[in-house]
Design a protein around this motif. Structure first.
Motif, PDB file in Angstrom:
ATOM      1  N   UNK A  73       0.856  -1.112   0.117  1.00  0.00           N
ATOM      2  CA  UNK A  73      -0.035   0.080  -0.010  1.00  0.00           C
ATOM      3  C   UNK A  73       0.910   1.420   0.118  1.00  0.00           C
ATOM      4  N   UNK A  74       0.786   2.089  -0.897  1.00  0.00           N
ATOM      5  CA  UNK A  74       1.325   3.523  -1.044  1.00  0.00           C
ATOM      6  C   UNK A  74       0.465   4.441  -0.398  1.00  0.00           C
ATOM      7  N   UNK A  75       1.125   5.568   0.353  1.00  0.00           N
ATOM      8  CA  UNK A  75       0.434   6.779   0.630  1.00  0.00           C
ATOM      9  C   UNK A  75       1.195   8.028   0.230  1.00  0.00           C
ATOM     10  N   UNK A  76       0.773   9.202   0.625  1.00  0.00           N
ATOM     11  CA  UNK A  76       1.362  10.278   0.139  1.00  0.00           C
ATOM     12  C   UNK A  76       1.586  11.295   1.002  1.00  0.00           C
ATOM     13  N   UNK A  77       2.639  12.227   0.995  1.00  0.00           N
ATOM     14  CA  UNK A  77       2.908  13.216   2.035  1.00  0.00           C
ATOM     15  C   UNK A  77       3.142  14.581   1.380  1.00  0.00           C
ATOM     16  N   UNK A 135       2.568   0.941   5.426  1.00  0.00           N
ATOM     17  CA  UNK A 135       2.850   1.497   3.925  1.00  0.00           C
ATOM     18  C   UNK A 135       4.246   1.102   3.456  1.00  0.00           C
ATOM     19  N   UNK A 136       4.439   0.736   2.080  1.00  0.00           N
ATOM     20  CA  UNK A 136       5.554   0.229   1.679  1.00  0.00           C
ATOM     21  C   UNK A 136       6.289   1.664   0.939  1.00  0.00           C
ATOM     22  N   UNK A 137       5.656   2.718   0.524  1.00  0.00           N
ATOM     23  CA  UNK A 137       6.076   4.009   0.109  1.00  0.00           C
ATOM     24  C   UNK A 137       5.286   5.183   0.222  1.00  0.00           C
ATOM     25  N   UNK A 138       5.920   6.042   0.682  1.00  0.00           N
ATOM     26  CA  UNK A 138       5.344   7.526   0.657  1.00  0.00           C
ATOM     27  C   UNK A 138       5.670   8.259  -0.613  1.00  0.00           C
ATOM     28  N   UNK A 139       4.698   8.708  -1.490  1.00  0.00           N
ATOM     29  CA  UNK A 139       4.889   9.406  -2.492  1.00  0.00           C
ATOM     30  C   UNK A 139       4.548  10.945  -2.278  1.00  0.00           C
ATOM     31  N   UNK A 140       5.355  11.838  -3.132  1.00  0.00           N
ATOM     32  CA  UNK A 140       5.163  13.105  -2.915  1.00  0.00           C
ATOM     33  C   UNK A 140       3.675  13.378  -3.640  1.00  0.00           C
ATOM     34  N   UNK A 141       3.129  14.767  -3.293  1.00  0.00           N
ATOM     35  CA  UNK A 141       1.890  14.919  -3.854  1.00  0.00           C
ATOM     36  C   UNK A 141       1.771  14.760  -5.420  1.00  0.00           C
ATOM     37  N   UNK A 142       2.738  15.036  -6.059  1.00  0.00           N
ATOM     38  CA  UNK A 142       2.772  15.304  -7.451  1.00  0.00           C
ATOM     39  C   UNK A 142       2.721  13.780  -7.973  1.00  0.00           C
ATOM     40  N   UNK A 143       3.419  13.084  -7.435  1.00  0.00           N
ATOM     41  CA  UNK A 143       3.652  11.275  -7.655  1.00  0.00           C
ATOM     42  C   UNK A 143       2.155  10.894  -7.452  1.00  0.00           C
ATOM     43  N   UNK A 148      -2.912   8.917  -9.920  1.00  0.00           N
ATOM     44  CA  UNK A 148      -4.176   9.331  -9.610  1.00  0.00           C
ATOM     45  C   UNK A 148      -4.926   8.645  -8.313  1.00  0.00           C
ATOM     46  N   UNK A 149      -4.171   8.914  -7.279  1.00  0.00           N
ATOM     47  CA  UNK A 149      -4.756   8.462  -5.912  1.00  0.00           C
ATOM     48  C   UNK A 149      -4.618   9.524  -4.824  1.00  0.00           C
ATOM     49  N   UNK A 150      -4.499  10.659  -5.509  1.00  0.00           N
ATOM     50  CA  UNK A 150      -4.257  11.764  -4.483  1.00  0.00           C
ATOM     51  C   UNK A 150      -5.455  11.918  -3.755  1.00  0.00           C
ATOM     52  N   UNK A 151      -6.632  11.795  -4.141  1.00  0.00           N
ATOM     53  CA  UNK A 151      -8.060  12.098  -3.508  1.00  0.00           C
ATOM     54  C   UNK A 151      -8.346  10.814  -2.553  1.00  0.00           C
ATOM     55  N   UNK A 152      -8.185   9.616  -2.982  1.00  0.00           N
ATOM     56  CA  UNK A 152      -8.236   8.664  -1.977  1.00  0.00           C
ATOM     57  C   UNK A 152      -7.111   8.375  -0.822  1.00  0.00           C
TER      58      UNK A 152
END
Length: 316
Positions: A73-77, A135-143, A148-152
Motif C-alpha cells: 500500500x502506498x500513501x502520499x505526503x 505502508x511500503x512507500x510515501x509518494x510526493x503529492x505530485x506523484x 491518480x490516488x491523491x483523493x483516495x
C-alpha cells in the motif's frame, strides 16, 4: 506611379519575410533554451544508506537491495512536510517526483505502478518513511496525482528498484560524500526504460523484473548522464489484486496450521500458501481478502495488539 506601387509591395513582402525569419530564429532560441535548461533529478544530498534505526518500537535495516520488487500500500505526503529537510539533507518539494522509503538507498530510482489503474511512473527516493500502517512507500503529492490516488490517499502498488539507473545516480551522489557506494556497472542504459505488462501478483515464487520493450542502447560509464525523472506516465496491463494480512511465515507447515487455527476466531477467512525463498519452502499464513485499506489497517492493529508484531499488510 505603377512602378512605385510594385516597388512598395516588394518592400512589404521583404519586410514580412524578414519578420518571419526573426520569429523563427526566436522560437529556435526558446526551444534550444528548453533543452539546455531541462531539469535533471536533484542530487544535492550525499549518497546515504544509513545504519539500522528504530521508529515506534520497530527496527528498520537499510540496505542496497538492487533486486527490490515489492507490492503493498502506498500513501502520499505533502503540505505538512513541504520545504522541510529530507533524510538525505535535501529540501522536500511536494511538487517534485520524489518518495520516501524505509530501507532503500538515497538516492534511488524506483518505478511505482498503481495496481488499480495501471498507471506507472519513475520517482527518486530521497527520504525515509512511511512509518504508519505498514505502508511500503510515501509518494510526493505530485506523484500521487500522476498515479491518480491523491483523493483516495492510498493505493495498491508495485515498487520496483531500477538497478542500473540507481547505481549511476548513487555514483554521482557519492561524489558529494556520504556512505560507501558500490561501483557502477561498466555500461548501463542511456535511454528511458519502458514499463511492460506486470507479472502476476502473488504466487509461489517471487515475480521477475519487467523486460524493456526494445533493446536499450549501451554506452561507456563516463558518457552517461544522470537518469531523467520526466514525469511521463505509462499505462501498463495489471491483473486484479486483493489486500491480505500476512500474520506469519514458517518453515514447518505444522506451525503455520497452528497459527491458522488460532486466528480463526477473528472472523476472517484464513489460508496457508507455500512459497520459495532462498531455495527454501515457507508457509505463509494470511487473512483475507479484505475489502478496503481502512479495514486492513484496523485488522492489522488488532493482530499487533494481540501479540503478532510481525504481521503486515500484503497485496496479492
Amino acid at each position: 506611379m505603377q512602378r512605385f506601387r510594385r516597388f512598395s509591395r516588394y518592400l512589404s513582402v521583404l519586410g514580412l519575410l524578414t519578420l518571419l525569419a526573426a520569429c523563427a530564429e526566436a522560437n529556435l532560441a526558446v526551444e534550444t533554451t528548453k533543452v539546455i535548461t531541462r531539469k535533471e533529478p536533484d542530487v544535492s544530498g550525499p549518497y546515504k544508506i544509513g545504519k539500522p534505526y528504530q521508529v515506534k518500537g520497530v527496527w528498520y535495516y537499510p540496505q542496497a537491495d538492487y533486486n527490490y520488487n515489492e507490492t503493498g500500500i502506498a500513501s502520499w505526503y505533502g503540505p505538512g512536510f513541504h520545504a522541510k529537510q529530507t533524510a538525505n539533507g535535501e529540501t522536500y518539494d511536494e511538487n517534485d517526483l520524489t518518495a520516501a522509503h524505509k530501507t532503500l538507498p538515497m538516492p534511488s530510482l524506483v518505478r511505482v505502478t498503481n495496481l488499480e489503474n495501471g498507471r506507472s511512473i519513475v520517482v527518486r527516493i530521497n527520504d525515509r518513511g512511511p512509518f504508519v500502517n505498514n505502508r511500503i512507500i510515501d509518494m510526493s503529492r505530485r506523484g500521487a496525482q500522476l498515479l491518480a490516488f491523491e483523493q483516495n490517499g492510498t493505493a495498491k502498488v508495485r515498487v520496483e528498484l531500477m538497478k542500473d539507473e540507481s547505481m549511476l545516480l548513487a555514483a554521482k551522489a557519492s561524489a558529494k560524500g556520504g556512505d560507501t557506494v558500490s561501483p557502477p556497472p561498466a555500461a548501463a542504459p542511456a535511454g528511458a526504460v519502458t514499463a511492460q505488462a506486470l507479472p502476476p501478483v502473488g504466487g509461489a515464487t517471487a515475480p521477475a523484473a519487467a523486460t524493456p520493450a526494445k533493446p536499450v542502447q549501451q554506452s561507456a560509464i563516463g558518457a552517461i548522464q544522470t537518469p531523467q525523472v520526466t514525469g511521463q506516465v505509462s499505462v501498463v496491463q495489471v491483473k486484479a489484486s486483493n489486500i491480505f494480512i500476512q500474520a506469519g511465515a514458517f518453515l514447518r507447515q505444522a506451525n503455520a496450521q497452528q497459527l491458522q487455527l488460532k486466528l480463526s476466531s477473528l472472523g476472517h477467512q484464513t489460508s496457508i500458501t507455500p512459497f520459495m525463498l532462498n531455495q527454501q519452502r515457507f508457509y505463509r499464513v494470511q487473512l483475507g481478502p479484505i475489502a478496503s485499506v481502512e479495514e486492513a489497517d484496523k485488522l492489522l492493529q488488532r493482530l499487533i495488539d494481540n501479540g503478532h508484531p510481525d504481521a503486515r499488510i500484503a497485496v496479492n
